[in-house]
Write a protein that holds these residues in place. Structure first.
Motif, mmCIF file in Angstrom:
data_model
loop_
_atom_site.group_PDB
_atom_site.id
_atom_site.type_symbol
_atom_site.label_atom_id
_atom_site.label_comp_id
_atom_site.label_asym_id
_atom_site.label_seq_id
_atom_site.Cartn_x
_atom_site.Cartn_y
_atom_site.Cartn_z
ATOM 1 N N GLY A 282 0.820 -1.203 0.000
ATOM 2 C CA GLY A 282 0.000 0.000 0.000
ATOM 3 C C GLY A 282 0.857 1.258 0.000
ATOM 4 O O GLY A 282 2.089 1.210 -0.054
ATOM 5 N N ASP A 283 0.180 2.409 0.095
ATOM 6 C CA ASP A 283 0.873 3.698 -0.004
ATOM 7 C C ASP A 283 1.208 4.315 1.344
ATOM 8 O O ASP A 283 1.863 5.346 1.402
ATOM 9 C CB ASP A 283 0.022 4.688 -0.807
ATOM 10 C CG ASP A 283 -0.071 4.300 -2.275
ATOM 11 O OD1 ASP A 283 0.892 3.697 -2.784
ATOM 12 O OD2 ASP A 283 -1.105 4.595 -2.894
ATOM 13 N N GLY A 284 0.750 3.730 2.439
ATOM 14 C CA GLY A 284 1.047 4.330 3.734
ATOM 15 C C GLY A 284 0.252 3.652 4.836
ATOM 16 O O GLY A 284 -0.159 2.506 4.704
ATOM 17 N N GLY A 285 0.053 4.397 5.929
ATOM 18 C CA GLY A 285 -0.713 3.867 7.042
ATOM 19 C C GLY A 285 0.155 3.179 8.068
ATOM 20 O O GLY A 285 1.394 3.141 7.976
ATOM 21 N N ARG A 286 -0.507 2.616 9.077
ATOM 22 C CA ARG A 286 0.200 1.989 10.191
ATOM 23 C C ARG A 286 1.128 0.850 9.751
ATOM 24 O O ARG A 286 2.249 0.757 10.257
ATOM 25 C CB ARG A 286 -0.796 1.489 11.227
ATOM 26 C CG ARG A 286 -0.121 0.794 12.414
ATOM 27 C CD ARG A 286 -1.125 0.366 13.463
ATOM 28 N NE ARG A 286 -1.727 1.512 14.106
ATOM 29 C CZ ARG A 286 -2.636 1.414 15.069
ATOM 30 N NH1 ARG A 286 -3.062 0.224 15.470
ATOM 31 N NH2 ARG A 286 -3.125 2.507 15.625
ATOM 32 N N PRO A 287 0.721 -0.049 8.829
ATOM 33 C CA PRO A 287 1.632 -1.143 8.459
ATOM 34 C C PRO A 287 2.996 -0.658 7.980
ATOM 35 O O PRO A 287 4.035 -1.171 8.417
ATOM 36 C CB PRO A 287 0.872 -1.870 7.346
ATOM 37 C CG PRO A 287 -0.564 -1.608 7.645
ATOM 38 C CD PRO A 287 -0.598 -0.193 8.168
ATOM 39 N N LEU A 288 3.016 0.342 7.102
ATOM 40 C CA LEU A 288 4.305 0.835 6.603
ATOM 41 C C LEU A 288 5.060 1.610 7.668
ATOM 42 O O LEU A 288 6.296 1.550 7.731
ATOM 43 C CB LEU A 288 4.103 1.685 5.357
ATOM 44 C CG LEU A 288 3.620 0.938 4.109
ATOM 45 C CD1 LEU A 288 3.606 1.867 2.910
ATOM 46 C CD2 LEU A 288 4.498 -0.277 3.813
ATOM 47 N N ALA A 289 4.343 2.335 8.526
ATOM 48 C CA ALA A 289 5.016 3.055 9.607
ATOM 49 C C ALA A 289 5.692 2.072 10.561
ATOM 50 O O ALA A 289 6.841 2.288 10.988
ATOM 51 C CB ALA A 289 4.009 3.926 10.355
ATOM 52 N N GLN A 290 5.010 0.995 10.900
ATOM 53 C CA GLN A 290 5.619 -0.007 11.767
ATOM 54 C C GLN A 290 6.789 -0.694 11.078
ATOM 55 O O GLN A 290 7.826 -0.955 11.712
ATOM 56 C CB GLN A 290 4.568 -1.031 12.192
ATOM 57 C CG GLN A 290 3.528 -0.486 13.160
ATOM 58 C CD GLN A 290 2.552 -1.537 13.633
ATOM 59 O OE1 GLN A 290 2.420 -2.606 13.039
ATOM 60 N NE2 GLN A 290 1.853 -1.247 14.724
ATOM 61 N N LEU A 291 6.635 -0.973 9.793
ATOM 62 C CA LEU A 291 7.725 -1.618 9.069
ATOM 63 C C LEU A 291 8.966 -0.730 9.024
ATOM 64 O O LEU A 291 10.094 -1.221 9.176
ATOM 65 C CB LEU A 291 7.266 -1.978 7.655
ATOM 66 C CG LEU A 291 8.297 -2.675 6.764
ATOM 67 C CD1 LEU A 291 8.830 -3.943 7.410
ATOM 68 C CD2 LEU A 291 7.684 -2.980 5.396
ATOM 69 N N ARG A 292 8.779 0.561 8.831
ATOM 70 C CA ARG A 292 9.930 1.473 8.853
ATOM 71 C C ARG A 292 10.641 1.422 10.205
ATOM 72 O O ARG A 292 11.875 1.377 10.275
ATOM 73 C CB ARG A 292 9.477 2.910 8.558
ATOM 74 C CG ARG A 292 9.076 3.160 7.125
ATOM 75 C CD ARG A 292 8.685 4.619 6.911
ATOM 76 N NE ARG A 292 8.116 4.845 5.599
ATOM 77 C CZ ARG A 292 8.822 5.059 4.496
ATOM 78 N NH1 ARG A 292 10.146 5.078 4.562
ATOM 79 N NH2 ARG A 292 8.227 5.273 3.342
#
Length: 284
Positions: A45-55
């Motif tokens: 996806g383009d953003g959201g909690r999953p990518l924030a946690q992955l970062r």
């Protein structure tokens, strides 16, 4: 062909498949886990909690990206939209490793929610090798290819699975992901010796080793039938096969997979600790 000599940058230590419900536990007390695996399709996806946690996780742990939707063995061309989304993820994350399955899951534009087997023929070999080359060229990195769990064999196959995988390595420069649970499942279902399979496997090309749980059933004739479910603890015979594999391969990154009926973090850590013990006895 690209120079893809490195097999990856994962430590020869235990890792686990990351699940979002474990985020706080992983960040606060990861021991003995040294690296994490994610499924690529969950982070396109383009953003959201999953990518924030992955970062946040990627700042502390090496990450292995494991694809489940490329359909490397499919008859048709690779899905270019899917490949572009995968390339975008890999570009910004810069994972320590990327892997996919020796399987197919698409037909006539439809996606089948399963990893389906292939006949090991010259035609299949040429098609899979071409797909691997396309993925590696698009990602600009070497990929690992995982051996499947099998429930049937094709009469038309002219290559053994280990020979087929070794030839793919020779033709494409890819590496391999050796799933020891898959070996045990396939050996039980198809009636071969799992240690013989491991002994014939091109272990020098292995960048990751996986273990996971399986379910026990029986076929229509009452013979044992194992299902690669990833929904329970690793069975003792699989741990024994892992020890045999590591004795031959030397230290490798070892992942514990638990994707269904996911347990609390301490339970998963206990499984990772068992992998750590298997690695600790090896000569360095």
């Amino acid at each position: 062909m690209l120079d893809k000599t490195p097999l990856g940058n994962l430590p020869p230590a235990p890792g686990v498949g990351y699940k979002p419900q474990h985020f706080s536990d992983v960040m606060q007390d990861p021991a003995p886990v040294r690296w994490l695996e994610i499924h690529a399709e969950n982070y396109m996806g383009d953003g959201g909690r999953p990518l924030a946690q992955l970062r946040a996780l990627s700042e502390r742990f090496p990450i292995s990206v494991h694809g489940v939707g490329l359909s490397i063995g499919g008859d048709g061309p690779l899905d270019q939209d899917h490949l572009a989304r995968l390339a975008h993820l890999v570009d910004w994350l810069n994972p320590a490793s990327f892997s996919e399955h020796l399987a197919w899951s698409t037909h006539d534009g439809a996606f089948l929610n399963d990893l389906l087997p292939l006949p090991y023929t010259d035609a299949t070999l040429a098609r899979v090798a071409a797909h691997i080359d396309e993925v590696q060229d698009r990602l600009g990195r070497r990929m690992l290819l995982e051996n499947p769990s099998s429930y049937l064999a094709f009469a038309e196959s002219t290559w053994s699975e280990t020979e087929f995988l070794a030839e793919l390595v020779r033709r494409t420069g890819c590496g391999l992901l050796l799933d020891v649970n898959n070996v045990f499942v396939s050996a039980t279902n198809l009636g071969f010796a799992p240690r013989d399979y491991v002994d014939a496997f091109p272990l020098d090309s292995v960048g990751e080793i996986h273990v996971g749980g399986h379910d026990e059933d029986a076929d229509d004739h009452g013979a044992p039938l194992l299902i690669d479910s990833h929904g329970r603890a690793v069975a003792d015979p699989v741990w024994t096969l892992l020890e045999h594999t590591l004795a031959r391969s030397g230290p490798r990154p070892v992942l514990v997979e638990w994707d269904n009926d996911v347990p609390a973090w301490p339970v998963l850590c206990d499984e990772a600790q068992r992998a750590a013990r298997a690695l600790a006895v090896l000569p360095r």
